[in-house]
Write a protein that holds these residues in place. Structure first.
Motif, PDB file in Angstrom:
ATOM      1  N   ASP A 276     -16.689 -47.101  -6.865  1.00  0.00           N
ATOM      2  CA  ASP A 276     -15.251 -47.385  -6.863  1.00  0.00           C
ATOM      3  C   ASP A 276     -14.525 -46.559  -7.938  1.00  0.00           C
ATOM      4  OD1 ASP A 276     -15.605 -49.343  -4.860  1.00  0.00           O
ATOM      5  OD2 ASP A 276     -16.169 -50.815  -6.380  1.00  0.00           O
ATOM      6  N   ASP A 316     -13.901 -55.927  -5.547  1.00  0.00           N
ATOM      7  CA  ASP A 316     -14.029 -55.874  -4.087  1.00  0.00           C
ATOM      8  C   ASP A 316     -13.232 -56.995  -3.429  1.00  0.00           C
ATOM      9  OD1 ASP A 316     -15.748 -53.891  -4.785  1.00  0.00           O
ATOM     10  OD2 ASP A 316     -17.570 -54.866  -4.050  1.00  0.00           O
ATOM     11  N   GLY A 321     -16.494 -60.594  -4.485  1.00  0.00           N
ATOM     12  CA  GLY A 321     -15.567 -59.811  -5.316  1.00  0.00           C
ATOM     13  C   GLY A 321     -14.411 -60.639  -5.818  1.00  0.00           C
ATOM     14  N   ASP A 350     -14.188 -52.778  -0.307  1.00  0.00           N
ATOM     15  CA  ASP A 350     -14.147 -52.392  -1.710  1.00  0.00           C
ATOM     16  C   ASP A 350     -13.295 -51.121  -1.827  1.00  0.00           C
ATOM     17  OD1 ASP A 350     -15.791 -50.058  -1.277  1.00  0.00           O
ATOM     18  OD2 ASP A 350     -17.582 -51.293  -1.434  1.00  0.00           O
TER      19      ASP A 350
END
Length: 606
Positions: A276, A316, A321, A350
């Protein structure tokens, strides 16, 4: 050939450098009067006590006592030698150096750590080469390309590949004559029962983990699943074990690269995973950080607080998440200095997946404009697993969000959300306000009932109370540093301080001025060799005094010191007189009586 650094170069780099700009790349500084304040990078604190004086070009922490000039700061923070600090300052300020600067001899401890770092960086380069230039790394490179990473990004982060050979790195280390002791300390190898080694990482895409200086201190390896190597029994991610270099509670992925950009933009974005962070970087968002697969720690939060006061949580969008976001808000919420916001990635994706599905522009738009306040996130999050058509669940939900709303400090924000809740659940605003007031009273009551536990906190170096006489000595030296005529007069009159350290500092000051002519505190600290003397000079320089002295002030200061000196001498003579009396030495007793009378007269005249 490298050479020792000339004094002229030291002075030139320091004079062209603003200490505020250099320290500001490591510590979030805010103007406070004529100085700048921030959280000390040398010890953990919640209230800023770290001061940077731009006019004096020094720093000083009133909490732990550390202080010095721009070179001292980098030496202390990064554990580097003085020449390396000069070189680092020159690089940070883009000042060209006409010479190659050599490092001072390092201590045995720092040498051992440098060997470990060198081994990690050699390993990083090997893994990176395998990924980018060999057939062995083709599947791993294809995997990264499928994940949307460009070759430029892979090179920027020096991502690599550890092949499925249990002794690949072992053979390299043995060829390089790396000692068995260093191999075991590094965490890169596993020692078998027979004393031989095997590679800890194999068949993994390797992400180098750096400290805040950009030095490699560990790795995180992602298992590369292929038709040949399924890895059913392997963890998805494998991190380096705890070593003298690597402590996962302290490490934030990308902190070394993002720090300056975070400081400039005034915020950091927290992600769950490395991919990410890399996705955001590829979208030209370079303020992303990720913890090491665990909840945020106090050490990581302290590092963030030193460079920014605003954090955006972009974990996420799936259920785990969102649960991690709720935990992060609770942990970060305990730090009142931080302004928090959240981003919920749509479709339970995500950020990395969102980039690949919708492109760079949409990820940029989401991270910059799709933000919620912590309470707005909690309003949505508290609804999970509840049936709001059910009256009991509705009441349970409202009770939970009232607990959250009670923690919101802004009256305007509270009123806004009361209106939203009133409209959504068809409850009057007045009844919600009453409920909120009851929650607040309950919280206050619980706090009053809780026993006050006095925590045992590790104490920082204590600052002893100064006597009246010692305060006068310091104030007189402060004037001597800032007003040449006072220093000259003290030296000419052969003025005697009570304490040897202050007398010594005056002599150093006088000899420095004979060579340099003008007093520059940051340069004077380089001139002083002993750490204790440097610290004394810093402490004295931080005294709050009026800009200019006057005759009365100097007279009063010298009189306090002189009287104390004479009084101390009288006490000493009286001790000797008592000893002479005990021994029956009448002649010595008489001599001391005369001396005491003479000293008493001097004391009255002083």
């Amino acid at each position: 050939m490298a050479q020792r650094i000339p004094q002229q170069v030291i002075d030139e780099v320091r004079e062209k450098t603003n200490i505020v700009e250099v320290i500001g790349q490591y510590v979030q500084l805010k103007k406070s009067g004529k100085n700048y304040l921030g959280l000390c990078p040398f010890h953990e604190e919640k209230t800023p006590s770290f001061s940077v004086a731009e006019d004096k070009q020094i720093f000083h922490c009133f909490g732990c006592g550390k202080g010095g000039n721009v070179y001292t700061f980098l030496q202390e923070l990064e554990g580097i030698s003085f020449p390396e600090a000069v070189k680092k300052v020159a690089e940070l300020e883009q000042i060209p150096l006409a010479i190659e600067i050599s490092s001072d001899p390092v201590t045995q401890t720092s040498s051992g750590q440098q060997q470990l770092i060198a081994l990690h960086e050699r390993t990083r380069d090997l893994y990176h080469h395998l990924l980018m230039n060999t057939k062995v790394g083709e599947d791993a490179l294809a995997y990264l390309h499928e994940r949307g990473l460009s070759d430029d990004l892979i090179r920027e982060f020096k991502i690599g590949f550890a092949p499925n050979q249990r002794e690949f790195l072992v053979q390299i280390a043995q060829q390089d004559k790396v000692s068995a002791e260093l191999m075991e300390r590094s965490g890169l190898f596993i020692r078998r029962d027979d004393g031989s080694f095997s590679d800890r990482f194999y068949q993994r895409v390797m992400f180098p983990l750096n400290d805040f200086r950009g030095k490699v201190i560990g790795f995180s390896g992602r298992w590369l699943k292929t038709a040949e190597f399924s890895g059913e029994d392997q963890p998805k991610y494998l991190n380096s074990p705890e070593t003298e270099l690597f402590n996962k509670r302290q490490v934030l992925f990308n902190f070394d690269k993002a720090r300056n950009e975070i400081r400039k933009q005034g915020e950091a974005i927290l992600f769950e995973g490395f991919m990410d962070v890399l996705a955001a970087w590829q979208a030209d968002i370079k303020i992303g950080l990720a913890s090491m697969g665990t909840s945020l720690t106090e050490q990581q939060i302290a590092a963030i607080e030193r460079v920014t006061g605003q954090v955006v949580i972009a974990y996420d969008g799936d259920t785990p998440g969102q649960a991690a976001t709720d935990r992060a808000l609770t942990i970060l919420g305990a730090h009142s200095r931080l302004q928090l916001a959240t981003v919920t990635v749509p479709e339970k994706l995500d950020p990395d997946e969102y980039l690949r599905k919708y492109g760079v522009a949409e990820l940029q738009n989401l991270l910059r404009h799709g933000r919620q306040t912590p309470f707005a996130f909690k309003m949505h999050y508290r609804k999970k697993d509840l049936n709001l058509d059910n009256e009991a669940d509705r009441l349970s939900y409202l009770e939970a969000v009232m607990q959250d709303l009670a923690k919101v400090q802004s009256p305007v924000e509270q009123d806004l959300y009361l209106g939203q809740l009133s409209s959504e659940f068809h409850v009057t605003r007045d009844s919600l306000k009453q409920q909120l007031q009851m929650v607040r009273q309950s919280i206050r009551s619980e706090r009053r009932q809780q026993p006050t536990n006095i925590a045992v906190v590790p104490s920082l170096p204590g600052k002893r109370m100064l006597t009246k006489e010692e305060k006068a000595e310091r104030m007189l030296l402060y004037r001597s540093m800032n007003e040449p005529s006072i220093r000259e007069q003290l030296v000419q009159d052969e003025f005697q301080f009570i304490h040897d350290s202050y007398q010594e500092l005056l002599l150093y000051l006088d000899s420095y001025m004979m060579v340099h002519g003008n007093f520059v505190l940051a340069d004077f600290l380089n001139y002083l060799k002993e750490d204790a003397m440097k610290q004394l000079a810093i402490d004295i320089s931080m005294i709050a005094m009026s800009e200019d002295s006057n005759e009365r002030e100097i007279y009063d200061l010298t009189r306090v010191i002189s009287q104390a000196g004479i009084a101390e001498e009288i006490k000493q003579r009286q001790k000797e007189q008592l000893e002479a009396r005990k021994n029956g030495n009448q002649q010595r007793e008489l001599e001391l009586t005369v001396q005491i009378i003479e000293l008493t007269k001097r004391l009255k005249q002083a």
